[in-house]
Design an enzyme around this catalytic site. Structure first.
Site, PDB file in Angstrom:
ATOM      1  N   ASP A  88     -14.300   3.366  10.038  1.00 32.35           N
ATOM      2  CA  ASP A  88     -14.620   3.332   8.606  1.00 32.35           C
ATOM      3  C   ASP A  88     -14.848   1.889   8.151  1.00 32.35           C
ATOM      4  OD1 ASP A  88     -15.158   4.478   6.131  1.00 32.35           O
ATOM      5  OD2 ASP A  88     -13.066   4.403   5.471  1.00 32.35           O
ATOM      6  N   LYS A  91       0.851  -1.191   0.000  1.00 25.83           N
ATOM      7  CA  LYS A  91       0.000   0.000   0.000  1.00 25.83           C
ATOM      8  C   LYS A  91       0.891   1.248   0.000  1.00 25.83           C
ATOM      9  CE  LYS A  91      -3.876   2.083   2.508  1.00 25.83           C
ATOM     10  NZ  LYS A  91      -4.827   1.901   3.634  1.00 25.83           N
TER      11      LYS A  91
END
Length: 281
Positions: A178, A66
């Site tokens: 989230d 990432k």
């Protein structure tokens, strides 16, 4: 770490995946090498905070890399949040394998001239999930998930969330803030794993906090979080409830999008799309 060959670094990564070592710093050049310099062909997905690439090791093993967006002012906090949770180990939490934070000099154009600027690279290396995100599997009957599979996925998400809230190694509740299908990845055996802790909060003795700026995803945010920035464990539980309804119905046309939903509307919605789900869950 200096002078370690790519072969040695790959062996270390495999040891970490096998739980024989702890996550560690990985050189930028190594991560560039296994992603072919962050090739578009190896891109797995992208979001508001960065891009995820497939990292291919020499023996064919795959990891996920990432790359956080350096241009964002919150990238340091994003990196800090995720790196802080490197040592979380649970079958329903994506395993962190390593991290990288390095500066390098790049040539950029400024007023028509070539200039040397410093670029800050922040990356995370994680285990690779071959079945992608749950987001791709919540559609309709054509998604191919039978009721037993859906139940196992829901149960796994619940287990991972309970671990974050009450049983993790930090001895401090972790509020994801989230939680949504895009942040739940699936193994080849369809085991769900929670990921993307960039917005997470670690709570100490104070179990409720209020933030002036709330970040999350509309549709999965509890009303008190969305309107007042108030965060508790219940914020994640609300998000979990939305995911469960989507898993049950295989549909995202949920009734609370108009902002006037009553509790009975939730019940009617589930009965409409899946009247027999009550006997399973």
């Amino acid at each position: 770490m200096a002078g370690e060959s790519n072969w040695e670094l790959e062996r270390i990564l495999l040891d970490i995946k096998a739980d024989r070592a702890e996550p560690r710093h990985l050189p930028l050049e190594f991560l560039k090498d296994i992603t072919r310099d962050f090739s578009d062909d190896l891109e797995l997905g992208r979001g508001g905070f960065g891009v995820v690439y497939k990292g291919v090791l020499k023996n064919g093993e795959i990891v996920a890399v990432k790359r956080l967006k350096a241009a964002l002012g919150i990238v340091d906090k994003q990196f800090e949040n995720e790196a802080h949770l490197l040592r979380l180990k649970h079958e329903n939490i994506v395993r962190f394998l390593g991290h990288c934070s390095e500066s390098r000099h790049v040539v950029v154009k400024h007023e028509g001239r070539d200039c040397i600027a410093e670029s800050q690279e922040k990356l995370l290396c994680l285990e690779y999930m071959p079945n992608g995100s749950l987001d791709r599997h919540i559609k309709d009957a054509s998604s191919g998930l039978n009721w037993n599979e859906r139940y196992k996925i829901i149960k796994g998400i619940c287990s991972g969330l309970h671990f974050l809230h009450d049983e993790n190694q930090t001895n401090t509740p972790v509020i994801h803030t989230d939680l949504k299908p895009a942040n739940i990845l699936l193994t080849s055996e369809m085991i769900p794993k929670i990921t993307d802790f960039g917005l997470s909060r670690l709570f100490g003795e104070q179990q409720t906090r209020t933030y002036t700026e709330s970040r999350g995803t509309h549709g999965y945010m509890a009303r008190e979080f969305l309107l007042h920035g108030k965060i508790t464990k219940k914020s994640d539980i609300f998000s979990l409830g939305v995911i469960v309804l989507e898993m049950i119905t295989g549909n995202r046309d949920y009734p609370w999008s108009n902002g006037t939903t009553l509790p009975q509307d939730y019940v009617k919605h589930v009965r409409k799309f899946c009247p027999h789900a009550w006997y399973i869950l």
